[in-house]
Design a protein around this motif. Structure first.
Motif, PDB file in Angstrom:
ATOM      1  N   ASN A  16     -22.161  37.350  34.283  1.00 16.77           N
ATOM      2  CA  ASN A  16     -21.948  36.246  35.225  1.00 16.77           C
ATOM      3  C   ASN A  16     -20.812  36.632  36.160  1.00 16.77           C
ATOM      4  N   GLU A  73     -18.083  36.631  39.110  1.00 19.84           N
ATOM      5  CA  GLU A  73     -17.301  35.652  39.876  1.00 19.84           C
ATOM      6  C   GLU A  73     -16.763  36.310  41.147  1.00 19.84           C
ATOM      7  N   LEU A 106     -19.341  34.661  42.588  1.00 18.04           N
ATOM      8  CA  LEU A 106     -20.721  34.347  42.948  1.00 18.04           C
ATOM      9  C   LEU A 106     -21.336  33.312  42.004  1.00 18.04           C
ATOM     10  N   SER A 107     -21.071  33.431  40.708  1.00 15.96           N
ATOM     11  CA  SER A 107     -21.657  32.477  39.766  1.00 15.96           C
ATOM     12  C   SER A 107     -21.216  31.051  40.072  1.00 15.96           C
ATOM     13  N   LEU A 120     -22.918  29.686  43.270  1.00 13.96           N
ATOM     14  CA  LEU A 120     -24.335  29.346  43.115  1.00 13.96           C
ATOM     15  C   LEU A 120     -24.592  28.352  41.991  1.00 13.96           C
ATOM     16  N   THR A 164     -27.885  30.756  38.315  1.00 14.64           N
ATOM     17  CA  THR A 164     -27.448  31.723  37.297  1.00 14.64           C
ATOM     18  C   THR A 164     -28.266  32.995  37.377  1.00 14.64           C
ATOM     19  N   SER A 217     -27.309  35.022  40.604  1.00 11.37           N
ATOM     20  CA  SER A 217     -26.026  35.720  40.530  1.00 11.37           C
ATOM     21  C   SER A 217     -26.096  36.885  39.557  1.00 11.37           C
ATOM     22  N   ARG A 218     -26.716  36.673  38.406  1.00 11.05           N
ATOM     23  CA  ARG A 218     -26.829  37.752  37.418  1.00 11.05           C
ATOM     24  C   ARG A 218     -27.751  38.861  37.921  1.00 11.05           C
ATOM     25  N   THR A 273     -28.226  39.682  41.045  1.00 10.10           N
ATOM     26  CA  THR A 273     -27.527  40.400  42.114  1.00 10.10           C
ATOM     27  C   THR A 273     -26.607  41.464  41.547  1.00 10.10           C
TER      28      THR A 273
END
Length: 320
Positions: free
Chosen positions: A161, A163, A165-166, A169, A177, A180-181, A183
């Motif tokens: 996860n 950060e 970004l998590s 989003l 979730t 972000s994961r 990406t």
């Protein structure tokens, strides 16, 4: 299409005595509350495998799933790998296991990776894609990757996860979730290409999850990363593999067109997604995707088995 031999490359399992980590005073995430004790129930794993027609599973554990942020990751990894080996010993006919190490732990983590593969006979490495602002191409991750390349075992790069970004989003719920994961998972794979790690370690084989496909695919239309796509020159397209979960025909068609059927694996994310690739469902998806029987067999099991066992002769020679 004949009956498929299915090897699930993407299974989460906690050995006996391990629990999902949660910060003191914080309630358990609803997802993990739903999963409950199933993630550590070997009988449930085998029963679900039998019901779906899955012959073998590849189990792995993310360090962040079981370790506190301030934990000694070297100690955690060593104990966890011992217990993963003991779990496989209970059902060697049905299980492979990937060793868990701190990807960014330098030479100490590389030593544990070597021990887990050579002494415990684990079948590969389960690594986080990133840590803080570092991706898997960071210099401190190189010793661990070098061990995998030298011993001929696959690396499964698992999402984290990231950060901030998590958080950015989070309003999108579970989709946020996954975005972000996915990406960060794709970024990790891309970093191995652009930084020259794959050229430095030509025997390195890396698997990413289905979540990373969307970000990875964006590089194709712009003419970037040609060495990992299906139309790469002979001998170049050898490093990157992608699992398919869920097994849906349109997605399978897209992924195979991207990297080729010989670089796609079957995965389930058991028990997190809550469904398995069944014999009938997977065969129907392969047919709807327009795959040949040979391509279906590659994705169902042969690619995974080649990664897990195909280079064992080289590994045994190096050990000797």
């Amino acid at each position: 299409m004949s009956k498929l031999d299915i090897v699930d490359f993407h299974t989460h399992f906690l050995p006996e005595g391990w629990e999902v980590y949660r910060a003191p005073g914080r309630p358990l995430d609803p997802l993990w509350a739903r999963i409950g004790t199933k993630i550590s129930d070997l009988d449930a794993l085998i029963a679900d495998s039998d019901a779906a027609g899955i012959s073998r599973r590849v189990i792995g554990v993310a360090l962040s799933m079981v370790a506190a942020p301030d934990a000694d990751l070297g100690v955690v990894s060593r104990r966890l790998n011992d217990d993963l080996a003991a779990t496989v010993a209970r059902r060697p006919d049905r299980l492979f296991a990937l060793a868990t190490v701190d990807a960014f732990g330098g030479e100490a983590a590389a030593a544990e990776a070597r021990r887990a593969i050579v002494e415990l006979n684990l079948s590969g490495l389960f690594l986080d894609s990133a840590k803080g602002d570092r991706l898997i191409d960071a210099p401190e991750a190189r010793p661990v990757l070098r061990v995998a390349a030298e011993l001929g075992v696959p690396v499964f790069l698992h999402p984290i996860n990231p950060e901030p970004l998590s958080t950015q989003l989070s309003g999108l719920g579970r989709l946020g979730t996954r975005l972000s994961r996915g990406t960060i998972n794709a970024a990790a794979a891309i970093s191995l290409v652009t930084s020259g790690v794959f050229e430095e370690l030509p025997e390195l084989r890396v698997v990413i999850t289905a979540l990373g496909v969307s970000a990875l695919a964006l590089t194709g239309p712009f003419g970037e990363l040609p060495s990992i796509f299906v139309d790469a020159p002979a001998g170049k397209r050898r490093h990157l593999y992608i699992d398919i979960m869920p097994s849906e025909a349109r997605f399978i068609r897209f992924v195979t067109s991207l990297v080729g059927a010989d670089h796609v694996l079957t995965g389930s994310d058991w028990p997190i997604l809550g469904h398995d690739p069944t014999q009938d469902g997977l065969a129907a998806a392969f047919r709807a995707a327009g795959l040949s029987e040979h391509e279906a067999e590659l994705i169902a099991s042969q690619n995974a088995l080649e990664l897990l066992k195909g280079h064992r002769r080289d590994r045994d020679r190096l050990i000797a």
